[in-house]
Write an enzyme that holds these catalytic residues in place. Structure first.
Site, PDB file in Angstrom:
ATOM      1  N   HIS A   1       0.807  -1.220   0.000  1.00 51.22           N
ATOM      2  CA  HIS A   1       0.000   0.000   0.000  1.00 51.22           C
ATOM      3  C   HIS A   1       0.841   1.271   0.000  1.00 51.22           C
ATOM      4  O   HIS A   1       0.328   2.372  -0.175  1.00 51.22           O
ATOM      5  CB  HIS A   1      -0.955  -0.002   1.209  1.00 51.22           C
ATOM      6  CG  HIS A   1      -2.289   0.630   0.901  1.00 51.22           C
ATOM      7  ND1 HIS A   1      -2.418   1.759   0.128  1.00 51.22           N
ATOM      8  CD2 HIS A   1      -3.560   0.268   1.238  1.00 51.22           C
ATOM      9  CE1 HIS A   1      -3.692   2.098   0.028  1.00 51.22           C
ATOM     10  NE2 HIS A   1      -4.415   1.183   0.688  1.00 51.22           N
TER      11      HIS A   1
ATOM     12  N   ASP B   1      -2.377   2.164  -4.503  1.00 48.58           N
ATOM     13  CA  ASP B   1      -3.606   2.445  -3.769  1.00 48.58           C
ATOM     14  C   ASP B   1      -4.701   1.457  -4.176  1.00 48.58           C
ATOM     15  O   ASP B   1      -4.610   0.813  -5.225  1.00 48.58           O
ATOM     16  CB  ASP B   1      -4.086   3.870  -4.057  1.00 48.58           C
ATOM     17  CG  ASP B   1      -3.183   4.890  -3.375  1.00 48.58           C
ATOM     18  OD1 ASP B   1      -2.522   4.506  -2.380  1.00 48.58           O
ATOM     19  OD2 ASP B   1      -3.116   6.037  -3.857  1.00 48.58           O
TER      20      ASP B   1
END
Lengths: 430, 324
Positions: free
Chosen positions: A401, A405
């Site tokens: 992450h 995204d």
């Protein structure tokens, strides 16, 4: 003449390798290209072929030791007539960077440190060679941090000292398989201590591959913020396509057509559409990789292996099928080469092969994503306003992450979904 | 017994056993030598066997060579090593080459005794170390004892030797070194070095008075946790190559100490042996601690002290080598 076997370069960023096990003993004769030893790297192990035919004269680095790339690890007394042809004529096939790996120079220190750290007296060099120790890994007690003769002798003494006895099991009858090595920590996290050993328990020391896997997994989970999503894909068309081609493909290509090449093809499409997933986290920057090299996780009886299909975007479906077949075969027979195991930019895990429906896979850093293809199962699904029996599959994606995204990750999976759902019995595979 | 008394006892013992032995030199008879090494020998053995010679070193050695060829066992004394050079031609050209040049018909069983070394305020002409000049010459042997015991045993072996031996006694050792010396006769073969002290961190290879200084330095360093081995060469020709290599291989670090000046000294030869035969056992560069390359020992006490090798200087050099 003597041919030196050097620790091969396993990848651009790899500076060292660990000897898994020696497959030949000193005095054994060995053919050129015959497997000589196993080397552990990342989460895999690989066999290194002999650079020459002859007799294994000396093993300089013992199993379990980690040495820098380019360090001599063994010497092969080259057989009579082979001596004329063998020497340096061609680089060892296992060496992806020939200049680094075939240089016949005497053990130049791979990690030159402060001046006195890289300079070794003749006595130190001789002892290090005799005992197969890398002096650059010994703490120097001499002037300017110089590694002294006594430092080497001490290191040798420590290495050959019998391992300290394990704590006595609470039950004396507990069968302890061999004397486990003193526990070595795999990562910088304090381990949770194991409970007491009870009667009937079996204590098995960590194998090298187990140790490397543990280290890599701990590191991945501790340092990479994993996030996870899943889509469900209707692959009825793909199933029909494969059914149609199955027999013909087997006849023409000589092996079975599986679903994996289709999944790889879809993944290439996804990575092209969402380059954030074909990237590497680099501390204060992100490296977007130009090449698409797909790792394919495969379970073998030797442990988990992730051979890499290089430039997967340049192969058509049959090309991918051949690559999968070739790597799988060689992984199972233990004939993977080191270059097959490094340089991946993204990983595909065919978890359906082991019958799962959902997988939260662990990312293989520095890659930033791993996608799984779960079991294809027939399920009642709503198509339009009707309920139909369709072949369904789940695709799961773990992603870093920091780099990717959720929206990008979902976009990626949807590219795969659209691609796989677009296939039908009439699609071409050539 | 002092170093000097050991030599005198050795001379007396050999003369008692072998009537062919004769001594001559400047002031060796009536006066008993300037250092009194031969004191009492003329009274005991008579003027025919202990003879005061003219002040002419070339003649002292030249006559001795003739006497030796003629069947005697002469032990000429050169009053100071510094004065041996007028006899250089006799020693190098005649004594050393005699057996070779006569195809074994003649040989020269001769022991030339001379005091060497400084540290006794002897200045330019009474302080020199001359062993390296002769160590270069095939055909002679060069003994440089460092203890009273070795002095007597090496002297006996030198006298027994059928070829010329230069027997260099350190004049500062004469009365400063004491040790147990057996009354009975014993021989220490020429060419055998001896480990005077066992150690494991580094080796000091030395000879003559410096053996004693090295042992004192080793004692100091022992208290600092540095274990020093001291090898006494005892003869600088022939050199005991086996023991030199043995100690170097054992400790991996070698400090060579001699009072004689550095360039072309015994240390250079020992270094070369180590470089040729023990390179892969060396853990540090070979180190030499030697007298400076200046023309001679100064008279001024501070300058003499600065010239001389001392136990403190040896300890410091060994300390640095141990730390390397």
């Amino acid at each position: 003449m003597v041919e030196k076997v050097l620790m091969p370069q396993l990848g651009e960023s790899v500076t060292e390798g660990t000897i898994g096990q020696w497959l030949k003993n000193v005095g054994d004769s060995v053919e050129k290209y015959e497997s000589l030893l196993e080397i552990l790297t990342d989460k895999v192990n690989a066999e290194v072929p002999s650079p020459a035919s002859g007799v294994l004269a000396r093993i300089l680095v013992q199993a379990g030791e980690t040495v820098p790339v380019g360090t001599p690890i063994a010497e092969i007394e080259v057989a009579g007539e082979a001596a004329e042809v063998a020497p340096q004529a061609e680089p060892a096939p296992a060496a992806p960077s020939p200049p680094a790996a075939v240089v016949d120079a005497p053990a130049a220190p791979a990690h030159p440190g402060p001046t006195e750290r890289g300079r070794y007296s003749p006595a130190v060099r001789r002892l290090a060679q005799e005992h197969g120790i890398d002096p650059s890994r010994i703490a120097g007690s001499g002037a300017g941090g110089r590694v002294t003769r006594n430092d080497v002798l001490k290191a040798v003494a420590e290495r050959t000292a019998p391992p300290t006895a394990p704590p006595a099991p609470t039950a004396p009858s507990a069968p302890v398989a061999g004397a486990p090595e003193p526990p070595r920590e795999v990562a910088g996290v304090a381990p949770v201590p194991a409970g007491p050993v009870e009667p009937g328990d079996r204590v098995e020391p960590l194998s090298n591959i187990r140790r490397v896997i543990a280290q890599r997994m701990t590191q991945a989970k501790a340092t990479v913020p994993h996030a996870w999503i899943m889509v469900e894909v209707d692959v009825s068309g793909l199933v029909a396509l494969r059914e149609r081609w199955k027999a013909k493909f087997r006849e023409e290509e000589g092996f079975n057509l599986t679903y994996l090449p289709f999944m790889l093809r879809a993944t290439v499409e996804g990575l092209k559409a969402v380059p954030q997933l074909n990237a590497q986290w680099n501390g204060d920057s992100i490296i977007y990789k130009k090449r698409i090299n797909l790792g394919m996780a495969a379970a073998t009886d030797r442990g988990l292996v992730v051979p890499v299909i290089r430039d997967a975007d340049q192969k058509n479906l049959v090309g991918l099928a051949h690559a999968v077949h070739d790597l799988t075969e060689r992984a199972r027979s233990g004939r993977l080469k080191l270059e097959d195991l490094s340089g991946g930019t993204f990983t595909v895990d065919n978890t359906g092969a082991v019958g799962t429906m959902l997988t939260y896979a662990v990312i293989n850093p520095p890659e930033v994503g791993i996608v799984t293809m779960e079991s294809i199962v027939k399920r009642p699904v709503v198509v339009g306003d009707a309920i139909a029996i369709r072949s369904m599959v789940n695709l799961c994606l773990s992603f870093d992450h920091r780099v990717v995204d959720g929206a990008d990750a979902a976009r990626f999976l949807n590219v795969l979904k659209r691609h796989l759902e677009s296939l039908g019995p009439d699609s071409s595979i050539y | 017994m002092t170093y000097l008394e050991a030599i005198r006892a050795g001379l007396r013992q050999e003369m008692q056993l072998d009537p062919r032995i004769v001594i001559w030199g400047e002031d060796v008879g009536v006066r008993g030598g300037v250092f009194r090494v031969t004191e009492g020998l003329q009274q005991e053995f008579g003027e025919d066997r202990v003879i005061d010679s003219p002040l002419a070193e070339g003649a002292i050695v030249g006559v001795a060579i003739g006497a030796a060829i003629g069947g005697l066992r002469p032990i000429p004394e050169i009053q100071f090593g510094d004065f041996i050079f007028p006899a250089m031609n006799q020693i190098v050209e005649e004594a050393a080459r005699m057996r070779y040049r006569s195809n074994n018909d003649f040989h020269v069983p001769l022991v030339i005794r001379a005091p060497i070394g400084g540290g006794i305020h002897g200045a330019l002409y009474h302080s020199q170390s001359v062993e390296a000049f002769f160590a270069h010459v095939p055909g002679v042997k060069v003994a440089v004892p460092g203890t009273p015991y070795d002095a007597k045993g090496l002297l006996a072996a030198a006298i027994a030797d059928e070829d010329p031996v230069l027997f260099f006694e350190h004049k500062a050792a004469y009365r400063s070194l004491r040790g147990e010396v057996p009354e009975e006769r014993y021989l220490i073969p020429l060419g055998q070095a001896e480990v005077k002290r066992e150690g494991k961190d580094l080796s000091i290879i030395t000879y003559s008075l410096m053996v004693n200084y090295a042992l004192r330095a080793a004692e100091t360093l022992q208290q600092e946790g540095i274990s020093v081995e001291v090898l006494d060469l005892r003869t600088v020709r022939p050199l005991d190559q086996a023991r030199i290599l043995e100690t170097a291989k054992k400790t991996g670090k070698v400090l060579i100490v001699h009072e004689d000046n550095r360039t072309g000294g015994i240390g250079a030869e020992v270094s070369a042996i180590l470089a040729e035969e023990a390179l892969f056992y060396l853990d540090a560069p070979i180190r030499r601690l030697c007298g400076p390359d200046v023309p001679a020992m100064p008279y001024s006490p501070p300058l003499e002290h600065a010239f001389m090798i001392t136990p403190e200087k040896i300890a410091q050099a060994a300390r640095e080598l141990a730390r390397f």
